[in-house]
Design a protein around this motif. Structure first.
Motif, PDB file in Angstrom:
ATOM      1  N   ASN A   1       0.796  -1.224   0.000  1.00  0.00           N
ATOM      2  CA  ASN A   1       0.000   0.000   0.000  1.00  0.00           C
ATOM      3  C   ASN A   1       0.828   1.273   0.000  1.00  0.00           C
ATOM      4  N   ASN A   2       1.576   1.514   1.031  1.00  0.00           N
ATOM      5  CA  ASN A   2       2.367   2.741   1.115  1.00  0.00           C
ATOM      6  C   ASN A   2       3.504   2.757   0.107  1.00  0.00           C
ATOM      7  N   ASP A   3       4.050   1.621  -0.196  1.00  0.00           N
ATOM      8  CA  ASP A   3       5.204   1.564  -1.096  1.00  0.00           C
ATOM      9  C   ASP A   3       4.829   1.956  -2.525  1.00  0.00           C
ATOM     10  N   ILE A   4       3.694   1.506  -3.011  1.00  0.00           N
ATOM     11  CA  ILE A   4       3.259   1.892  -4.353  1.00  0.00           C
ATOM     12  C   ILE A   4       3.000   3.392  -4.401  1.00  0.00           C
ATOM     13  N   GLU A   5       2.356   3.917  -3.381  1.00  0.00           N
ATOM     14  CA  GLU A   5       2.090   5.358  -3.315  1.00  0.00           C
ATOM     15  C   GLU A   5       3.393   6.152  -3.344  1.00  0.00           C
ATOM     16  N   LEU A   6       4.379   5.715  -2.611  1.00  0.00           N
ATOM     17  CA  LEU A   6       5.657   6.421  -2.573  1.00  0.00           C
ATOM     18  C   LEU A   6       6.416   6.314  -3.877  1.00  0.00           C
ATOM     19  N   MET A   7       6.397   5.155  -4.500  1.00  0.00           N
ATOM     20  CA  MET A   7       7.106   5.016  -5.777  1.00  0.00           C
ATOM     21  C   MET A   7       6.451   5.858  -6.868  1.00  0.00           C
ATOM     22  N   ASP A   8       5.146   6.066  -6.781  1.00  0.00           N
ATOM     23  CA  ASP A   8       4.473   6.957  -7.728  1.00  0.00           C
ATOM     24  C   ASP A   8       4.896   8.404  -7.502  1.00  0.00           C
ATOM     25  N   TYR A   9       5.197   8.751  -6.269  1.00  0.00           N
ATOM     26  CA  TYR A   9       5.565  10.125  -5.907  1.00  0.00           C
ATOM     27  C   TYR A   9       7.042  10.401  -6.138  1.00  0.00           C
ATOM     28  N   GLN A  10       7.884   9.460  -5.785  1.00  0.00           N
ATOM     29  CA  GLN A  10       9.326   9.655  -5.869  1.00  0.00           C
ATOM     30  C   GLN A  10       9.890   9.146  -7.184  1.00  0.00           C
ATOM     31  N   GLY A  11      11.084   9.542  -7.483  1.00  0.00           N
ATOM     32  CA  GLY A  11      11.700   9.153  -8.735  1.00  0.00           C
ATOM     33  C   GLY A  11      12.406   7.815  -8.698  1.00  0.00           C
ATOM     34  N   LEU A  12      12.852   7.375  -7.537  1.00  0.00           N
ATOM     35  CA  LEU A  12      13.629   6.138  -7.424  1.00  0.00           C
ATOM     36  C   LEU A  12      12.921   5.152  -6.505  1.00  0.00           C
ATOM     37  N   GLY A  13      12.594   3.996  -7.025  1.00  0.00           N
ATOM     38  CA  GLY A  13      11.980   2.960  -6.206  1.00  0.00           C
ATOM     39  C   GLY A  13      12.886   1.751  -6.151  1.00  0.00           C
ATOM     40  N   TRP A  14      13.516   1.535  -5.022  1.00  0.00           N
ATOM     41  CA  TRP A  14      14.424   0.404  -4.825  1.00  0.00           C
ATOM     42  C   TRP A  14      13.760  -0.563  -3.871  1.00  0.00           C
ATOM     43  N   LEU A  15      13.668  -1.816  -4.284  1.00  0.00           N
ATOM     44  CA  LEU A  15      12.967  -2.797  -3.462  1.00  0.00           C
ATOM     45  C   LEU A  15      13.854  -3.974  -3.107  1.00  0.00           C
ATOM     46  N   MET A  16      13.513  -4.585  -1.996  1.00  0.00           N
ATOM     47  CA  MET A  16      14.165  -5.799  -1.571  1.00  0.00           C
ATOM     48  C   MET A  16      13.624  -6.947  -2.424  1.00  0.00           C
ATOM     49  N   GLY A  17      14.422  -7.949  -2.640  1.00  0.00           N
ATOM     50  CA  GLY A  17      14.046  -9.085  -3.470  1.00  0.00           C
ATOM     51  C   GLY A  17      12.842  -9.847  -2.970  1.00  0.00           C
ATOM     52  N   ASN A  18      12.552  -9.743  -1.691  1.00  0.00           N
ATOM     53  CA  ASN A  18      11.406 -10.447  -1.136  1.00  0.00           C
ATOM     54  C   ASN A  18      10.142  -9.579  -1.123  1.00  0.00           C
ATOM     55  N   ALA A  19      10.138  -8.491  -1.875  1.00  0.00           N
ATOM     56  CA  ALA A  19       8.975  -7.608  -1.951  1.00  0.00           C
ATOM     57  C   ALA A  19       7.826  -8.305  -2.676  1.00  0.00           C
ATOM     58  N   GLU A  20       6.648  -7.791  -2.476  1.00  0.00           N
ATOM     59  CA  GLU A  20       5.463  -8.317  -3.146  1.00  0.00           C
ATOM     60  C   GLU A  20       5.563  -8.090  -4.658  1.00  0.00           C
TER      61      GLU A  20
END
Length: 74
Positions: free
Chosen positions: A28-47
């Motif tokens: 939930n919050n992560d998608i919202e933040l990646m839409d707002y910010q320019g760089l979305g870095w995720l851990m390999g175990n992310a959804e």
């Protein structure tokens, strides 16, 4: 909530949102933040749903990849 906090920090410090990398793995919050910010870095175990929006996917957080990524980029 996270996006509002980032917006407040960027406004107060004259940062551009795209200059602040975001690290996450939830939905939930992560998608919202990646839409707002320019760089979305995720851990390999992310959804899977979140991974589709990521700019970079690292190994799982258990592999010290986060630390190595920061050293490499900064």
């Amino acid at each position: 909530m996270k996006a509002k906090t980032i917006l407040k920090i960027t406004d107060q410090n004259k940062f551009k949102p795209e200059d602040i990398p975001f690290f996450g793995g939830g939905i939930n919050n992560d998608i919202e933040l990646m839409d707002y910010q320019g760089l979305g870095w995720l851990m390999g175990n992310a959804e899977t749903e979140v991974k589709e929006k990521a700019d970079l996917i690292t190994d799982s957080y258990n592999e010290h990849e986060f630390t190595m990524l920061l050293r490499e980029c900064y």
